[in-house]
Design a protein around this motif. Structure first.
Motif, PDB file in Angstrom:
ATOM      1  N   LEU A 187       0.796  -1.078   0.011  1.00 50.13           N
ATOM      2  CA  LEU A 187       0.105   0.089  -0.023  1.00 50.13           C
ATOM      3  C   LEU A 187       1.056   1.424  -0.032  1.00 50.13           C
ATOM      4  O   LEU A 187       1.419   1.398   1.238  1.00 50.13           O
ATOM      5  CB  LEU A 187      -0.827   0.110   1.233  1.00 50.13           C
ATOM      6  CG  LEU A 187      -1.953   0.868   1.230  1.00 50.13           C
ATOM      7  CD1 LEU A 187      -2.978   0.862   0.100  1.00 50.13           C
ATOM      8  CD2 LEU A 187      -2.560   1.266   2.678  1.00 50.13           C
ATOM      9  N   PRO A 209       1.620   5.504  -0.364  1.00 54.06           N
ATOM     10  CA  PRO A 209       0.893   6.603  -0.018  1.00 54.06           C
ATOM     11  C   PRO A 209       0.773   7.534  -1.190  1.00 54.06           C
ATOM     12  O   PRO A 209       1.251   8.829  -0.954  1.00 54.06           O
ATOM     13  CB  PRO A 209       1.995   7.149   1.248  1.00 54.06           C
ATOM     14  CG  PRO A 209       3.390   6.915   0.736  1.00 54.06           C
ATOM     15  CD  PRO A 209       3.164   5.315  -0.196  1.00 54.06           C
ATOM     16  N   VAL A 234       2.400  -7.547   8.926  1.00 55.19           N
ATOM     17  CA  VAL A 234       2.828  -6.129   8.178  1.00 55.19           C
ATOM     18  C   VAL A 234       4.255  -5.947   8.386  1.00 55.19           C
ATOM     19  O   VAL A 234       4.920  -5.699   9.486  1.00 55.19           O
ATOM     20  CB  VAL A 234       2.061  -5.085   9.022  1.00 55.19           C
ATOM     21  CG1 VAL A 234       2.165  -3.587   8.559  1.00 55.19           C
ATOM     22  CG2 VAL A 234       0.351  -5.317   9.078  1.00 55.19           C
ATOM     23  N   HIS A 276       6.986  -2.578   7.404  1.00 54.55           N
ATOM     24  CA  HIS A 276       7.170  -1.347   7.071  1.00 54.55           C
ATOM     25  C   HIS A 276       8.227  -0.895   6.342  1.00 54.55           C
ATOM     26  O   HIS A 276       9.095  -1.461   5.942  1.00 54.55           O
ATOM     27  CB  HIS A 276       7.572  -0.471   8.618  1.00 54.55           C
ATOM     28  CG  HIS A 276       6.727  -0.731   9.957  1.00 54.55           C
ATOM     29  ND1 HIS A 276       5.807   0.145  10.062  1.00 54.55           N
ATOM     30  CD2 HIS A 276       6.573  -1.775  10.257  1.00 54.55           C
ATOM     31  CE1 HIS A 276       5.234  -0.326  11.260  1.00 54.55           C
ATOM     32  NE2 HIS A 276       5.781  -1.665  11.271  1.00 54.55           N
ATOM     33  N   GLY A 277       7.882   0.128   5.470  1.00 53.61           N
ATOM     34  CA  GLY A 277       8.850   0.719   4.518  1.00 53.61           C
ATOM     35  C   GLY A 277       8.526   2.227   4.441  1.00 53.61           C
ATOM     36  O   GLY A 277       7.312   2.516   4.607  1.00 53.61           O
ATOM     37  N   PRO A 278       9.446   3.068   4.079  1.00 55.78           N
ATOM     38  CA  PRO A 278       9.056   4.656   3.769  1.00 55.78           C
ATOM     39  C   PRO A 278       8.198   4.842   2.767  1.00 55.78           C
ATOM     40  O   PRO A 278       7.413   5.752   2.365  1.00 55.78           O
ATOM     41  CB  PRO A 278      10.535   5.046   3.626  1.00 55.78           C
ATOM     42  CG  PRO A 278      11.446   4.370   3.080  1.00 55.78           C
ATOM     43  CD  PRO A 278      10.834   2.864   3.741  1.00 55.78           C
ATOM     44  N   ALA A 279       8.246   3.823   1.684  1.00 58.20           N
ATOM     45  CA  ALA A 279       7.543   4.244   0.333  1.00 58.20           C
ATOM     46  C   ALA A 279       6.190   3.254   0.285  1.00 58.20           C
ATOM     47  O   ALA A 279       5.531   3.370  -0.729  1.00 58.20           O
ATOM     48  CB  ALA A 279       8.279   4.030  -0.904  1.00 58.20           C
ATOM     49  N   ALA A 280       6.167   2.365   1.051  1.00 62.98           N
ATOM     50  CA  ALA A 280       5.092   1.243   1.295  1.00 62.98           C
ATOM     51  C   ALA A 280       4.765   0.733   2.402  1.00 62.98           C
ATOM     52  O   ALA A 280       5.791   0.413   3.092  1.00 62.98           O
ATOM     53  CB  ALA A 280       5.108   0.327   0.070  1.00 62.98           C
ATOM     54  N   THR A 281       3.624   0.272   2.883  1.00 64.59           N
ATOM     55  CA  THR A 281       3.218  -0.643   3.906  1.00 64.59           C
ATOM     56  C   THR A 281       2.902  -2.015   3.151  1.00 64.59           C
ATOM     57  O   THR A 281       2.001  -1.952   2.263  1.00 64.59           O
ATOM     58  CB  THR A 281       2.042  -0.066   4.830  1.00 64.59           C
ATOM     59  OG1 THR A 281       2.450   1.266   4.922  1.00 64.59           O
ATOM     60  CG2 THR A 281       1.764  -0.846   6.024  1.00 64.59           C
ATOM     61  N   LEU A 339       1.196  -5.194   3.608  1.00 66.10           N
ATOM     62  CA  LEU A 339       0.396  -6.010   4.198  1.00 66.10           C
ATOM     63  C   LEU A 339      -0.235  -7.290   3.735  1.00 66.10           C
ATOM     64  O   LEU A 339      -0.200  -7.524   2.438  1.00 66.10           O
ATOM     65  CB  LEU A 339      -1.036  -5.115   4.190  1.00 66.10           C
ATOM     66  CG  LEU A 339      -0.963  -3.719   4.323  1.00 66.10           C
ATOM     67  CD1 LEU A 339      -2.275  -2.819   3.763  1.00 66.10           C
ATOM     68  CD2 LEU A 339      -0.985  -3.469   5.765  1.00 66.10           C
ATOM     69  N   PHE A 374       0.586  12.888   0.489  1.00 71.71           N
ATOM     70  CA  PHE A 374       0.909  12.243   2.007  1.00 71.71           C
ATOM     71  C   PHE A 374       2.301  11.595   1.840  1.00 71.71           C
ATOM     72  O   PHE A 374       2.509  11.019   1.007  1.00 71.71           O
ATOM     73  CB  PHE A 374      -0.418  11.654   2.477  1.00 71.71           C
ATOM     74  CG  PHE A 374      -1.443  12.408   2.909  1.00 71.71           C
ATOM     75  CD1 PHE A 374      -1.665  13.254   3.749  1.00 71.71           C
ATOM     76  CD2 PHE A 374      -2.502  12.448   1.715  1.00 71.71           C
ATOM     77  CE1 PHE A 374      -2.840  13.897   4.188  1.00 71.71           C
ATOM     78  CE2 PHE A 374      -3.688  13.286   1.927  1.00 71.71           C
ATOM     79  CZ  PHE A 374      -3.634  14.074   3.272  1.00 71.71           C
ATOM     80  N   ILE A 402       4.007   8.315   4.562  1.00 71.62           N
ATOM     81  CA  ILE A 402       3.658   7.287   5.799  1.00 71.62           C
ATOM     82  C   ILE A 402       4.623   8.003   6.962  1.00 71.62           C
ATOM     83  O   ILE A 402       5.754   8.368   6.861  1.00 71.62           O
ATOM     84  CB  ILE A 402       4.309   6.074   5.425  1.00 71.62           C
ATOM     85  CG1 ILE A 402       3.720   5.444   4.132  1.00 71.62           C
ATOM     86  CG2 ILE A 402       4.032   5.251   6.569  1.00 71.62           C
ATOM     87  CD1 ILE A 402       4.286   4.062   3.721  1.00 71.62           C
ATOM     88  N   HIS A 450       0.485  -1.960  14.716  1.00 70.20           N
ATOM     89  CA  HIS A 450      -0.194  -3.363  14.395  1.00 70.20           C
ATOM     90  C   HIS A 450      -1.130  -3.615  15.475  1.00 70.20           C
ATOM     91  O   HIS A 450      -0.992  -3.147  16.522  1.00 70.20           O
ATOM     92  CB  HIS A 450       0.874  -4.252  14.526  1.00 70.20           C
ATOM     93  CG  HIS A 450       2.317  -3.989  13.629  1.00 70.20           C
ATOM     94  ND1 HIS A 450       2.199  -4.787  12.636  1.00 70.20           N
ATOM     95  CD2 HIS A 450       3.235  -3.430  13.737  1.00 70.20           C
ATOM     96  CE1 HIS A 450       3.432  -4.662  11.885  1.00 70.20           C
ATOM     97  NE2 HIS A 450       4.002  -3.646  12.471  1.00 70.20           N
ATOM     98  N   TYR A 464      -0.938   8.744   8.064  1.00 71.80           N
ATOM     99  CA  TYR A 464      -0.143   9.592   7.056  1.00 71.80           C
ATOM    100  C   TYR A 464      -0.114  11.051   7.349  1.00 71.80           C
ATOM    101  O   TYR A 464      -0.974  11.651   7.947  1.00 71.80           O
ATOM    102  CB  TYR A 464      -0.947   9.363   5.668  1.00 71.80           C
ATOM    103  CG  TYR A 464      -0.852   8.030   5.257  1.00 71.80           C
ATOM    104  CD1 TYR A 464       0.082   7.433   4.535  1.00 71.80           C
ATOM    105  CD2 TYR A 464      -2.138   7.237   5.544  1.00 71.80           C
ATOM    106  CE1 TYR A 464      -0.075   6.110   4.061  1.00 71.80           C
ATOM    107  CE2 TYR A 464      -1.943   5.992   5.142  1.00 71.80           C
ATOM    108  CZ  TYR A 464      -1.054   5.227   4.601  1.00 71.80           C
ATOM    109  OH  TYR A 464      -1.095   3.979   4.258  1.00 71.80           O
TER     110      TYR A 464
END
Lengths: 209, 209
Positions: free
Chosen positions: A168, A170, A195, A197-202, A204, B190, B192, B197, B206
């Motif tokens: 996902l 942003p 889940v 994390h990343g700075p450019a997408a999550t 899921l 936006f 992240i 979680h 965001y």
């Protein structure tokens, strides 16, 4: 048994592809920049850079491991006619699947063998038949429903998607091809599995309940 | 300066509310069960249970802290006419806002003062005027765009939403009221900021770029 999975990028507003996305006009509604924002996380991964010969470097870590695992686990792909036709015009000669690919289409056509292990099979008998053939071909590996959105929706409605992996991003597309539409009632049931994390997408990951 | 924020629950397929959701018929398209799946994470939080007098116990931790922080930071709310009308029929006498609430409507009506610090003001001059009044009322605290979807869309299109907080629940509604629709081009941007979680929702935060 093989798992059936989806692994896609999605805009925050739920689109797999921005409106106006055709290779011959990157300026329509700024789709090129939107697509870039959707895929930015992937272009940074070491495994992806290596595979696509983008050069050395790139991120290593859990997201990179996930990209590698997605490629390595896949024993067969299923895709729709439109995705195939767009790819036919743009993929390199060595198409980037390296498995049998089952294309849902009304067109009758002989299998199309590409160097590097990708063979496209054109299936006229519907999504269940394509899945049956994909299962036979995949052996102990898994089956990826590659897209587009309409094909993923068909398999969601068949209740056969075991794992739904969504990156996902942003970015708001404001229009385009939605992933989640035309779902039947009652819809499939998923639970959150993981889940990242990343700075450019999550990233899921949902599994079927 | 005060921040303008959205904090909502969202189904995996992008709906704020399931189709058929009216208090007088919980059986329509099984909306009650869908709504329950969307809100399950919240009903477990200690702060929420305490505030709504659901009894002792409940989860404490970062999600509970977020729920408390959301309530405590809010100095004014803005909502649409439909959300107000649904609430007017169902909120307890002590409406659960405890701030001034600006209702976007064409109806002319005197302010409606409720016990516990909630006063509803009926604004006929559009979303920018409502935001101006909310800023004046909120002081150093923040302004929550409460909903519904159409009101959030209006403020997204005005480019004034600083923070977008989404509790993404692993449930497919298959229909209902979408959060992300009618966005203008180019849309707001936006990045992240934070992901929390939970087993029943992923809490995505965001912030405006």
């Amino acid at each position: 048994m093989s798992k059936v999975f989806v692994n896609i990028g999605l805009s925050l507003d739920g689109y797999m592809a921005p409106e106006g996305m055709t290779m011959d006009n990157p300026e329509v509604k700024n789709w090129g920049a939107k697509w870039g924002a959707l895929m930015a996380w992937l272009l940074r991964q070491q495994y992806f850079r290596e595979k696509l010969k983008f050069g050395p470097g790139g991120e290593t870590g859990p997201v990179n491991d996930m990209v590698r695992h997605t490629m390595e686990r896949t024993g067969a792909n299923i895709m729709g006619k439109r995705m195939f036709e767009q790819g036919e015009a743009t993929w390199p000669e060595e198409a980037p699947f390296h498995t049998p690919v089952y294309v849902l289409t009304h067109d009758k056509r002989e299998p199309w063998v590409r160097p590097g292990g990708t063979t496209f099979h054109f299936i006229n008998d519907g999504p269940e038949r394509a899945l049956q053939l994909a299962r036979e071909a995949a052996g102990h590996r898994d089956i990826r429903i590659s897209g587009g959105a309409d094909v993923i929706q068909q398999y969601l409605n068949l209740g056969v998607v075991d794992e739904l992996e969504i990156a996902l991003a942003p970015v708001l597309f404001g229009g385009g091809r939605r992933l989640f539409e035309n779902l039947s009632e009652p819809g499939p049931q998923f639970r959150i599995d993981r889940v990242l994390h990343g700075p450019a997408a999550t990233h899921l990951r949902y599994v079927r309940q």
